[in-house]
Motif scaffolding. Structure first.
Motif, PDB file in Angstrom:
ATOM      1  N   HIS A 167       0.817  -1.150   0.145  1.00 30.99           N
ATOM      2  CA  HIS A 167       0.120   0.160  -0.060  1.00 30.99           C
ATOM      3  C   HIS A 167       0.919   1.277  -0.008  1.00 30.99           C
ATOM      4  O   HIS A 167       2.022   1.244   0.605  1.00 30.99           O
ATOM      5  N   SER A 168       0.499   2.293  -0.722  1.00 28.92           N
ATOM      6  CA  SER A 168       1.179   3.595  -0.588  1.00 28.92           C
ATOM      7  C   SER A 168       0.925   4.538   0.367  1.00 28.92           C
ATOM      8  O   SER A 168       1.414   5.526   0.578  1.00 28.92           O
ATOM      9  N   SER A 187      -6.877  -6.215   3.370  1.00 28.29           N
ATOM     10  CA  SER A 187      -6.429  -4.778   3.966  1.00 28.29           C
ATOM     11  C   SER A 187      -7.149  -3.801   2.930  1.00 28.29           C
ATOM     12  O   SER A 187      -7.392  -3.839   2.039  1.00 28.29           O
ATOM     13  N   ALA A 188      -7.618  -2.790   3.831  1.00 30.96           N
ATOM     14  CA  ALA A 188      -8.213  -1.667   3.236  1.00 30.96           C
ATOM     15  C   ALA A 188      -7.319  -0.401   3.411  1.00 30.96           C
ATOM     16  O   ALA A 188      -6.804  -0.225   4.516  1.00 30.96           O
ATOM     17  N   SER A 189      -6.928   0.426   2.445  1.00 30.00           N
ATOM     18  CA  SER A 189      -6.067   1.549   2.645  1.00 30.00           C
ATOM     19  C   SER A 189      -6.609   2.935   2.044  1.00 30.00           C
ATOM     20  O   SER A 189      -7.594   2.932   1.377  1.00 30.00           O
ATOM     21  N   MET A 190      -6.015   4.070   2.689  1.00 29.68           N
ATOM     22  CA  MET A 190      -6.200   5.443   2.282  1.00 29.68           C
ATOM     23  C   MET A 190      -6.027   5.535   0.940  1.00 29.68           C
ATOM     24  O   MET A 190      -6.135   6.688   0.290  1.00 29.68           O
ATOM     25  N   GLU A 205     -12.233   7.020  -3.164  1.00 31.79           N
ATOM     26  CA  GLU A 205     -11.220   7.596  -1.988  1.00 31.79           C
ATOM     27  C   GLU A 205     -10.971   6.530  -1.133  1.00 31.79           C
ATOM     28  O   GLU A 205     -11.027   5.358  -1.432  1.00 31.79           O
ATOM     29  N   SER A 206     -10.594   6.872  -0.140  1.00 28.58           N
ATOM     30  CA  SER A 206      -9.922   6.114   1.014  1.00 28.58           C
ATOM     31  C   SER A 206     -10.974   4.900   1.180  1.00 28.58           C
ATOM     32  O   SER A 206     -11.999   5.051   1.529  1.00 28.58           O
ATOM     33  N   SER A 215     -15.869  -0.691   2.792  1.00 26.19           N
ATOM     34  CA  SER A 215     -16.565   0.656   2.915  1.00 26.19           C
ATOM     35  C   SER A 215     -15.589   1.836   2.663  1.00 26.19           C
ATOM     36  O   SER A 215     -14.253   1.515   3.089  1.00 26.19           O
ATOM     37  N   SER A 216     -16.058   2.867   1.972  1.00 24.18           N
ATOM     38  CA  SER A 216     -15.167   3.827   1.621  1.00 24.18           C
ATOM     39  C   SER A 216     -15.588   5.371   2.023  1.00 24.18           C
ATOM     40  O   SER A 216     -16.786   5.524   2.290  1.00 24.18           O
ATOM     41  N   ALA A 217     -14.610   6.269   2.083  1.00 29.07           N
ATOM     42  CA  ALA A 217     -14.988   7.646   2.161  1.00 29.07           C
ATOM     43  C   ALA A 217     -15.689   8.106   1.081  1.00 29.07           C
ATOM     44  O   ALA A 217     -16.138   9.448   1.352  1.00 29.07           O
TER      45      ALA A 217
END
Length: 148
Positions: free
Chosen positions: A70-71, A88-91, A114-115, A131-133
């Motif tokens: 992830h970055s 994993s879930a990332s920004m 988005e994130s 789920s996301s921003a």
């Protein structure tokens, strides 16, 4: 036993009802955003603002695997019910499915704008919920890397 992680970069297991700290793990270089026991209870996974996902062996009391890819900060993590995969879930707007046995990323899920703030495997299936921003939820079939 309850598992927690926090801004102090540590995960802790707590015994109940007394609230005693049983184990503590350190190794992340930034805040912990998620932590989850492997279904067998022998390991746990953590996610962090340091962009990594780590696998911990409770009997060895140490990190056995650091997953990088992830970055941006990793917001959440989850074990698959079989115990061989971690999500994993990332920004950075992506989610990843990691094969713990081969120690590599098996799939990258792209589609949120988005994130990605949370991720969870549906029990005994190849479906992941994110789920996301961007104010959306998505169901993914990880076998085809597509939204359902």
């Amino acid at each position: 036993i309850v598992l927690t992680g926090g801004d102090d970069r540590l995960w802790k297991t707590w015994g109940f009802p007394d609230g005693n700290i049983l184990l503590t793990g350190e190794g992340h270089t930034d805040w912990l955003s998620g932590c989850c026991f492997r279904p067998s209870g022998t390991q746990l996974v953590t996610s962090s603002g340091d962009t990594t996902v780590r696998i911990w062996d409770l009997s060895r009391r140490g990190c056995t695997l650091t997953l990088r890819g992830h970055s941006r900060a990793v917001q959440d993590c989850s074990w698959h019910s079989c115990g061989d995969f971690v999500a994993s879930a990332s920004m950075d707007g992506t989610s990843k499915i990691w094969d713990v046995n081969s120690e590599r990323c098996r799939y990258t899920l792209r589609g949120h704008e988005e994130s990605v703030n949370s991720i969870e495997f549906l029990p005994f299936s190849s479906t992941v919920l994110t789920s996301s921003a961007d104010k959306t939820l998505s169901l993914w079939d990880v076998r085809t890397v597509s939204r359902i």
